[in-house]
Write a protein that holds these residues in place. Structure first.
Motif, PDB file in Angstrom:
ATOM      1  N   ARG A   1       0.833  -1.195   0.000  1.00  0.00           N
ATOM      2  CA  ARG A   1       0.000   0.000   0.000  1.00  0.00           C
ATOM      3  C   ARG A   1       0.871   1.249   0.000  1.00  0.00           C
ATOM      4  N   GLU A   2       0.310   2.335  -0.547  1.00  0.00           N
ATOM      5  CA  GLU A   2       0.981   3.622  -0.497  1.00  0.00           C
ATOM      6  C   GLU A   2       0.638   4.300   0.826  1.00  0.00           C
ATOM      7  N   ARG A   3       1.655   4.859   1.451  1.00  0.00           N
ATOM      8  CA  ARG A   3       1.429   5.533   2.721  1.00  0.00           C
ATOM      9  C   ARG A   3       1.305   7.032   2.499  1.00  0.00           C
TER      10      ARG A   3
ATOM     11  N   THR B   1       5.866   7.114  -0.159  1.00  0.00           N
ATOM     12  CA  THR B   1       5.813   5.924   0.695  1.00  0.00           C
ATOM     13  C   THR B   1       7.138   5.685   1.401  1.00  0.00           C
ATOM     14  N   THR B   2       8.258   5.871   0.684  1.00  0.00           N
ATOM     15  CA  THR B   2       9.573   5.660   1.295  1.00  0.00           C
ATOM     16  C   THR B   2       9.848   6.666   2.401  1.00  0.00           C
ATOM     17  N   LEU B   3       9.509   7.954   2.157  1.00  0.00           N
ATOM     18  CA  LEU B   3       9.722   8.956   3.200  1.00  0.00           C
ATOM     19  C   LEU B   3       8.847   8.678   4.422  1.00  0.00           C
TER      20      LEU B   3
ATOM     21  N   VAL C   1      15.727   3.311   0.214  1.00  0.00           N
ATOM     22  CA  VAL C   1      16.163   4.625  -0.277  1.00  0.00           C
ATOM     23  C   VAL C   1      17.090   4.459  -1.479  1.00  0.00           C
ATOM     24  N   SER C   2      18.004   3.496  -1.409  1.00  0.00           N
ATOM     25  CA  SER C   2      18.936   3.297  -2.524  1.00  0.00           C
ATOM     26  C   SER C   2      18.216   2.864  -3.794  1.00  0.00           C
TER      27      SER C   2
END
Length: 795
Positions: free
Chosen positions: A658-660, A695-697, A767-768
Motif C-alpha cells: 500500500r501507499e502511505r 511511501t519511502t519517506l 532509499v537506494s
C-alpha cells in the motif's frame, strides 16, 4: 568449384559445462578466425584471376570494409544493430558484397553470405528471412549465368545460405556469451537474497522449538516450585541447557548451516513432550542418512513437536521414522487438536518445512485427521537426497523453461537489443541447417568426382555417417561426449573422414571439419587442440600430395579450420542458448524470492512502529491506571486504534503493497511523541512527491520515530523536509543519545553500530532503490540524526 570454402556446423558441449567455458575473448577469437577464413579464401580467388595491383587493390579494400563492418558493428554485442547506423551499415555491406560481382565474377560468389547473415541481425524477422532467401537465390542465379553448370549454382546457393547462417549464429554467439555472463552475475546477486530467506527460515526452524520448550518448561517450573523444588530445579537446569543450545544454534546459523542430529532431536522431543505430560510412542529405524536428509528430518521433528505444543492439547503423540531402499519418511501424529480449519497449516513453519522437503525431491503433508488428530508426514527419496545442489522449490525445470519465453531480451546493463532473441529451437535449427549445408556441399563434391556406383555409395555413406554423428551426438547438449562412448564414436568419425580420401585419392571427399570440431568438443584442450591442428595439416598435405595447386592446398587448410571452429562455436551456441534460457528462468524464480524479502521488509516497516507504539502506550497506561484513569482511557483508545491499523497494514501487505500518506505519518508521529512528553518541532517545505518517494519517506519517518522511542531517552525531536537544488532531504534529529566511542558526525549506515538494526538496513535498501542515500549517526552535540536524501528527478 573445388576451391570454394563451405562453412557449416553446430555443436554444444557437455550439458552446461562446455558453454560456461566459452569466454568472451575466446568467442571473439573464434568469430574473427572464421570470418577471416572466408575473406582469405575469397582473396586467393581474386589473386588467382589476375595478380595486378589495379585488380587486387579494390578487392582488398572491399574485403577490409566487410571485415570492419562485421567485427566492429554486426558482430559486436554492444552495438545497436537495429538502430539507424545498423541500417546504414547494412547498405554499405550490400555495396561491398554485390558490386564486386560485376568485376570478379565467380571469384566473389559466396561473399554475399555475409550480407544475408547481417540482414537477419539488422532487420525484423519476416523482412530479414525474406532478404536472406532472395540473396541466396540471386547468388545462385548469378553463378548459373557465369558458369552454366547447375551443380555449381546449387553449390553456391547452398554456400551462401551456410555462410549467412554461420555469420548470424556466430554473431549471436558473442552476444549470448555476454548476456549469459550478465545473467549469471545477476543470479549470483539474487542468490544472496535466497540465502537470506533460507537463513530466516532456518533460524525459525531452529529457535521455534527451543523457545517453545523454554516457555513450557518455565511454566512447569513455576508451578512446581512451591510443591516440588527439586524437580523444579531439574527443569530449570534443562531450561538452561536448551537456552545454551539455542544460542549455539543462532551462532551456527549465522556462520553456516549446521547439520542436525536426528538422534539428538528424537531424545529432546521425548524429554520435552514428557515434561508436557504427553505420552510418546516412538518407532525409529536408525541408519546412516545423508547429512541434508538427516537435517531436514530433524527439522521436521522439531517443527512437528513445536506445533503440537503451540496448537493442541495433546495427551498422546506417535513418532515414526521408517526407511526402505528408495525413501525415508517421518510421521508425527497427535491428538487433542483444536479447530485449525481446512488446511491444517500453522503459519510459516509448515510452509518452510514443505520448501525444505521439496528441495530434496520429497513431499510433505500436514492435515487434521479423524477423532481430533493431526498428522504431519514427510517422505524424502534417498536417490535424490544426497549432498548435491539445491533444487528450487518454486517449480520444476520444465516449468521454469516454460516461463522463460517471457524473459527480457537484454541484460540488466541496458545495452541495446542485438538482433532477435535466439530461442533454443532456433539455435538448434541454425546448427542443423549449417551442418546439413556442409553435407550438401560434400555431396556435390561426391557427384563431381564421377565415381562408380559403389564408390559413390561408400563416399556418400561416409558423409552421412559423419553428419549423423555430429547432429545426433557431438552437438547435443545432453550428450556425455567425454565418455567411453564418446571416444568410440570419435574414432568412427575419424574413420569415415579419412576412408573415402584414402580409397579414391580425392581430398575433397568427406567432412574433415566436422572431425576437427568434434575433437575440440570431446577432448581436453591439451589433447583436442593439437589433434585439431593435426587434422588441418593432414588435409592441406592431402591436397598437396594428391596433386592440388596452391589454391587447393590453402583451401584444405582453411576449410578444415573454418568448419572445425564453426562446429565448435555453434555447438557451444546451442548449449549457451539453453543455459541462457535456464538462467533467465532462474532469475524469474529468484525474483519471487526477492519479492518475498521485500514483503518481509515492508511487514517490518509497517508493524515495527505500530508494535513499538502499542508497547510504549501499554506501559504508560499501566502507570496511569491508578493515578489518571481518564488519560489512561484515552491511551487505551489510541492503543485500540493503533492495533486496528496494524491489522489493516498486515492485510494490505498480504494483498499488495500500500501507499502511505506522508501527512498521516507526520500527524501520527507528532501525536505519539507528544503523548510521550517529547517536544516535537516540524519544518516541512511543500514538495511534489511521486507515490514511491512518498511511501519511502513515510517509512523513514516511521522507523526514525520507532528507533527514537526504542534507543534513546529523547526530550526533543526535530523533523525537517527540504527541497534544495537537485535533492529532497528528510532529516530526523533527537537528543538523549550518547556518542559511541566518542566519535561524532554523520556516518554511512553500514558504519553505525547498533543504530536501529535490520530496520535501518531495510530503509537503506528502500532509499537506494530510488537512487538516494541514507545516513544515520551521532552528532557533535550528543544528538542522533537520521537523514534520507533522494534525487528530485525521482521525486
Amino acid at each position: 568449384m573445388a576451391g570454394r570454402l563451405a562453412p557449416l556446423t553446430t555443436r554444444e558441449g557437455d550439458s552446461g559445462s562446455r558453454a560456461a567455458g566459452l569466454a568472451p575473448r575466446l568467442a571473439l577469437l573464434v568469430v574473427t578466425v572464421v570470418f577471416a577464413g572466408f575473406v582469405v579464401n575469397a582473396f586467393q580467388y581474386v589473386l588467382a584471376t589476375r595478380a595486378t595491383l589495379g585488380h587486387v587493390a579494390p578487392a582488398v579494400f572491399c574485403l577490409v570494409v566487410m571485415m570492419v563492418l562485421q567485427l566492429g558493428l554486426f558482430s559486436n554485442p554492444r552495438a545497436d544493430v537495429r538502430g539507424r547506423w545498423g541500417h546504414v551499415a547494412l547498405l554499405a555491406q550490400a555495396a561491398v558484397a554485390l558490386v564486386p560481382l560485376a568485376f570478379y565474377g565467380r571469384g566473389w560468389t559466396g561473399m554475399q553470405g555475409f550480407l544475408a547473415g547481417d540482414a537477419l541481425l539488422v532487420l525484423r524477422p519476416l523482412a530479414g528471412w525474406t532478404v536472406f532467401g532472395v540473396i541466396a537465390l540471386v547468388t545462385g542465379l548469378v553463378q548459373y549465368e557465369i558458369s552454366g553448370v547447375p551443380p555449381e549454382a546449387v553449390y553456391i546457393t547452398n554456400l551462401t545460405v551456410v555462410i549467412g547462417l554461420v555469420v548470424y549464429g556466430l554473431s549471436r554467439l558473442r552476444s549470448l556469451v555476454r548476456e549469459l555472463d550478465d545473467a549469471r552475475s545477476e543470479l549470483a546477486d539474487l542468490a544472496v537474497a535466497r540465502e537470506r530467506l533460507r537463513f530466516a527460515r532456518d533460524l525459525h526452524d531452529l529457535l521455534g522449538f527451543s523457545l517453545s520448550a523454554i516457555t513450557l518448561k518455565a511454566d512447569l517450573a513455576r508451578r512446581l516450585l512451591p510443591r516440588d523444588p527439586s524437580r523444579a530445579r531439574r527443569e530449570l537446569a534443562e531450561i538452561l541447557g536448551v537456552s545454551r543450545q539455542a544460542l549455539s544454534d543462532v551462532r551456527a546459523v549465522a556462520s553456516s548451516y549446521r547439520d542436525l542430529s536426528l538422534d539428538d532431536e528424537m531424545a529432546s522431543a521425548r524429554s520435552v513432550l514428557a515434561a508436557a505430560e504427553v505420552v510418546v510412542t516412538v518407532k525409529y529405524e536408525r541408519g546412516d542418512l545423508p547429512p541434508r536428509i538427516r537435517t531436514v528430518l530433524a527439522t521436521v521433528l522439531r517443527e512437528g513437536v513445536t506445533n503440537l505444543l503451540r496448537h493442541s492439547e495433546a495427551g498422546n503423540c506417535g513418532v515414526t521414522v521408517a526407511r526402505d531402499e528408495h525413501a525415508v519418511s517421518i510421521e508425527i501424529v497427535n491428538d487433542g487438536v483444536r479447530d485449525i480449519g481446512d488446511s491444517g497449516d500453522h503459519g510459516d513453519g509448515i510452509g518452510n518445512l514443505r520448501s525444505r522437503v521439496e528441495a530434496l525431491g520429497g513431499t510433505l503433508t500436514a492435515a487434521a485427521g479423524p477423532e481430533e488428530t493431526y498428522r504431519l508426514h514427510a517422505v524424502i527419496p534417498l536417490r535424490d537426497g544426497g549432498d548435491g545442489g539445491d533444487v528450487h522449490a518454486t517449480g520444476s525445470r520444465r516449468e521454469r523453461r516454460g516461463r522463460s519465453g517471457q524473459s527480457r531480451r537484454s541484460g540488466r546493463s541496458g545495452r541495446p537489443e542485438h538482433g532477435p532473441a535466439m530461442a533454443p529451437r532456433l539455435g538448434l535449427a541454425v546448427a542443423t541447417a549449417v551442418f546439413t549445408g556442409y553435407a550438401v556441399n560434400a555431396t556435390v563434391f561426391v557427384a563431381a568426382a564421377r565415381m562408380s556406383l559403389g564408390g559413390t555409395f561408400v563416399a556418400e555413406s561416409c558423409v552421412l555417417v559423419s553428419l549423423g554423428l555430429v547432429l545426433g551426438f557431438f552437438s547435443r547438449p545432453a550428450s556425455r561426449v567425454r565418455s567411453p562412448l564418446g571416444y568410440a564414436l570419435l574414432t568412427v568419425q575419424a574413420v569415415v573422414t579419412y576412408l573415402p580420401i584414402a580409397l579414391f585419392e580425392n581430398p575433397y571427399l568427406g567432412l574433415p571439419g566436422l572431425l576437427a570440431g568434434s575433437l575440440l568438443l570431446t577432448l581436453p584442450t591439451r589433447f583436442g587442440l593439437p589433434l585439431f591442428l593435426a587434422v588441418m595439416v593432414s588435409m592441406g598435405g592431402a591436397h598437396f600430395l594428391l596433386g592440388g595447386d596452391s589454391i587447393s592446398v590453402t583451401y584444405g587448410f582453411l576449410v578444415t579450420v573454418n568448419h572445425g571452429l564453426v562446429v565448435f562455436a555453434l555447438s557451444r551456441l546451442r548449449s549457451m542458448v539453453r543455459d541462457l534460457h535456464d538462467a533467465r528462468s532462474e532469475l524469474a524464480d529468484l525474483a519471487v524470492t526477492r519479492e518475498r524479502l521485500r514483503f518481509a521488509r515492508d511487514l517490518h516497516d509497517l508493524l515495527g512502529f505500530s508494535l513499538s507504539a502499542v508497547t510504549l502506550k501499554s506501559e504508560l497506561t499501566h502507570r496511569l491506571v491508578t493515578r489518571d484513569p481518564s488519560r489512561a482511557r484515552r491511551e487505551l483508545t489510541e492503543i485500540l486504534g493503533v492495533s486496528r491499523q496494524a491489522l489493516s497494514d498486515v492485510r494490505a501487505v498480504a494483498s499488495s503493497y500500500r501507499e502511505r500518506s506522508l501527512d498521516d505519518e507526520i500527524a501520527s508521529a507528532r501525536g505519539l511523541l507528544t503523548s510521550m512528553d517529547i517536544e516535537v518541532t516540524l519544518r516541512l517545505e511543500p514538495c511534489a512527491l511521486t507515490p514511491d518517494v512518498r511511501t519511502t519517506l513515510a517509512t523513514v519517518l516511521r522507523e526514525g520515530v520507532a528507533n527514537l522511542l526504542r534507543h534513546s531517552g529523547a526530550q526533543n525531536c526535530e523533523v525537517t523536509l527540504t527541497c534544495r537544488d537537485d535533492r529532497l532531504t528528510l532529516r530526523i534529529v533527537n537528543d538523549g543519545v550518547v556518542p559511541a566511542d566518542g566519535a561524532a558526525g554523520d556516518r554511512p549506515v553500514a558504519s553505525v553500530g547498533g543504530s536501529g538494526g535490520s530496520g535501518i538496513r531495510d530503509l537503506t535498501v528502500r532509499v537506494s532503490e530510488l537512487g538516494g542515500t541514507l545516513r544515520a549517526g551521532t552528532t557533535a552535540d550528543d544528538t542522533y540524526r537520521l537523514q534520507a536524501e533522494i534525487p528530485l528527478t525521482r521525486a
